[in-house]
Scaffold this active site. Structure first.
Site, PDB file in Angstrom:
ATOM      1  N   VAL A 108      30.675  43.956  37.053  1.00  0.00           N
ATOM      2  CA  VAL A 108      31.105  44.630  38.268  1.00  0.00           C
ATOM      3  C   VAL A 108      32.104  45.705  37.870  1.00  0.00           C
ATOM      4  O   VAL A 108      33.014  45.449  37.068  1.00  0.00           O
ATOM      5  CB  VAL A 108      31.774  43.647  39.250  1.00  0.00           C
ATOM      6  CG1 VAL A 108      32.255  44.385  40.488  1.00  0.00           C
ATOM      7  CG2 VAL A 108      30.827  42.520  39.625  1.00  0.00           C
ATOM      8  N   CYS A 109      31.917  46.906  38.402  1.00  0.00           N
ATOM      9  CA  CYS A 109      32.898  47.966  38.237  1.00  0.00           C
ATOM     10  C   CYS A 109      33.169  48.243  36.751  1.00  0.00           C
ATOM     11  O   CYS A 109      32.238  48.402  35.965  1.00  0.00           O
ATOM     12  CB  CYS A 109      34.167  47.576  38.997  1.00  0.00           C
ATOM     13  SG  CYS A 109      35.351  48.900  39.274  1.00  0.00           S
ATOM     14  N   THR A 110      34.435  48.274  36.355  1.00  0.00           N
ATOM     15  CA  THR A 110      34.800  48.575  34.973  1.00  0.00           C
ATOM     16  C   THR A 110      34.552  47.400  34.034  1.00  0.00           C
ATOM     17  O   THR A 110      34.796  47.528  32.829  1.00  0.00           O
ATOM     18  CB  THR A 110      36.270  48.999  34.893  1.00  0.00           C
ATOM     19  OG1 THR A 110      37.073  48.068  35.628  1.00  0.00           O
ATOM     20  CG2 THR A 110      36.465  50.399  35.469  1.00  0.00           C
ATOM     21  N   GLY A 111      34.035  46.306  34.552  1.00  0.00           N
ATOM     22  CA  GLY A 111      33.578  45.234  33.670  1.00  0.00           C
ATOM     23  C   GLY A 111      32.498  45.736  32.730  1.00  0.00           C
ATOM     24  O   GLY A 111      32.294  45.175  31.641  1.00  0.00           O
ATOM     25  N   THR A 128      28.999  52.138  36.637  1.00  0.00           N
ATOM     26  CA  THR A 128      30.345  51.619  36.788  1.00  0.00           C
ATOM     27  C   THR A 128      30.980  52.380  37.946  1.00  0.00           C
ATOM     28  O   THR A 128      30.319  53.188  38.605  1.00  0.00           O
ATOM     29  CB  THR A 128      31.158  51.799  35.484  1.00  0.00           C
ATOM     30  OG1 THR A 128      32.434  51.142  35.618  1.00  0.00           O
ATOM     31  CG2 THR A 128      31.380  53.273  35.159  1.00  0.00           C
TER      32      THR A 128
END
Length: 334
Positions: A108-111, A128
């Protein structure tokens, strides 16, 4: 299979919403009758509590070091602590180890930056949060980062855009596992729309409005969004603004980031998407109300933008309360 084991990896300064969207949606699927329940566990280094970027602290159920497979799904969340996590060799080693033991891997996102640092995205397309896409792409040249879509699936790896896009990702996973009806029940339980298509754009002309300080541009933008079926050629808009076409184009590029023509096209597509999801108006009527003229023109625009035709968009996103066609049906006004 008696349970789908799902491990969500957190770390210091992880984003609380990234975690909550995933865990709440999967538990809602259990409440709504998932045939094979999700066993969702939050894991972190050392089993220590996760202090999220907001300052709230979450207790975890697993020590990352002690988690073993096989797993159904491994999910790495994002947050302002993602850079430190991506530089932590221990975290990366355990992410790589668990990825090998998982049916699918998601971020998720910057993961996505953590998956990339672990080498799990090399040669793959990934997305991202749009604000971080360029930076993560520069750090990880072997990854094909695309800041546009809500989420991207490449093989058994799925990456999603920022924050609440975790909900879109998780609803898509539920649909993949249990079918669209359960995903719709979960969406209704969470009082949200059925998930958006993965290739829907992260940024919208309706949420990324130009600065209010520029009165002329704002006035023309309001005119476009207020009546997308009107004559919205650059010449007509320039005349309404009292400036030349060239000057209007310069102003739009400066304050909106696109030409008037491109802005009009995006506004019309998004107005059509709203009508398709919220009403049962025929596609031809939606096309006319949103300035496309014909259903075929609308179809081509949707395929170009979202990669799917209007009918498929409607089937995935239609509200259960969509009204029938009538003179009182909503217009495309934003």
């Amino acid at each position: 299979m008696t349970e789908r084991r799902v491990i969500v990896i957190g770390y210091d300064a992880a984003e609380l919403l990234d975690i909550a969207c995933v865990t709440t949606a999967l538990e809602a699927a259990n409440w709504q009758g998932a045939t094979t329940r999700y066993g969702v566990r939050l894991a972190a280094p050392g089993g220590r509590p996760v202090t999220c970027g907001t300052g709230l602290t979450l207790q975890v159920q697993e020590s990352l070091e002690r988690v073993t497979g096989p797993l159904d799904t491994l999910i790495v969340v994002g947050g302002i602590g993602h850079e430190a996590a991506a530089g932590d060799r221990s975290i990366l080693g355990h992410v790589r180890r668990l990825a090998r033991e998982s049916r699918r891997v998601a971020s998720v996102c910057t993961g996505a930056g953590i998956l990339a640092a672990a080498g799990l995205l090399d040669g793959r397309r990934a997305t991202t949060h749009w604000e971080w896409a360029d930076e993560l792409a520069a750090r990880n040249p072997a990854v094909l980062f695309d800041p546009g879509p809500i989420f991207i699936r490449d093989g058994n790896t799925i990456t999603s855009a920022g924050v609440t896009c975790a909900l879109d990702l998780t609803l898509a996973l539920i649909e993949e596992d249990h079918g669209p009806e359960l995903a719709r029940r979960v969406a209704r339980t969470l009082v949200t729309y059925m998930q958006r298509p993965g290739n829907q754009a992260q940024m919208s002309v309706f949420t990324a409005a130009p600065p209010v300080a520029d009165g002329l541009v704002k006035r023309i933008v309001d005119r476009i969004k207020g009546d997308p079926s009107a004559d919205l050629t650059t010449a007509t808009l320039a005349a309404a603004a009292g400036v030349s076409e060239r000057h209007l184009t310069r102003l739009f590029l400066r304050h909106v980031g696109r030409t008037p023509g491109r802005f009009v096209r995006q506004a019309r597509i998004e107005a059509a998407a709203n009508l398709l999801a919220s009403t049962s108006l025929p596609v031809a009527v939606v096309a006319a109300r949103c300035g496309f003229g014909t259903a075929e023109t609308l179809r081509q625009a949707f395929v170009d933008r979202y990669g799917i035709p209007p009918s498929r968009y409607r089937s995935a996103n239609a509200s259960t309360s969509a009204v029938s066609t009538s003179a009182d049906a909503p217009t495309a006004r934003a």
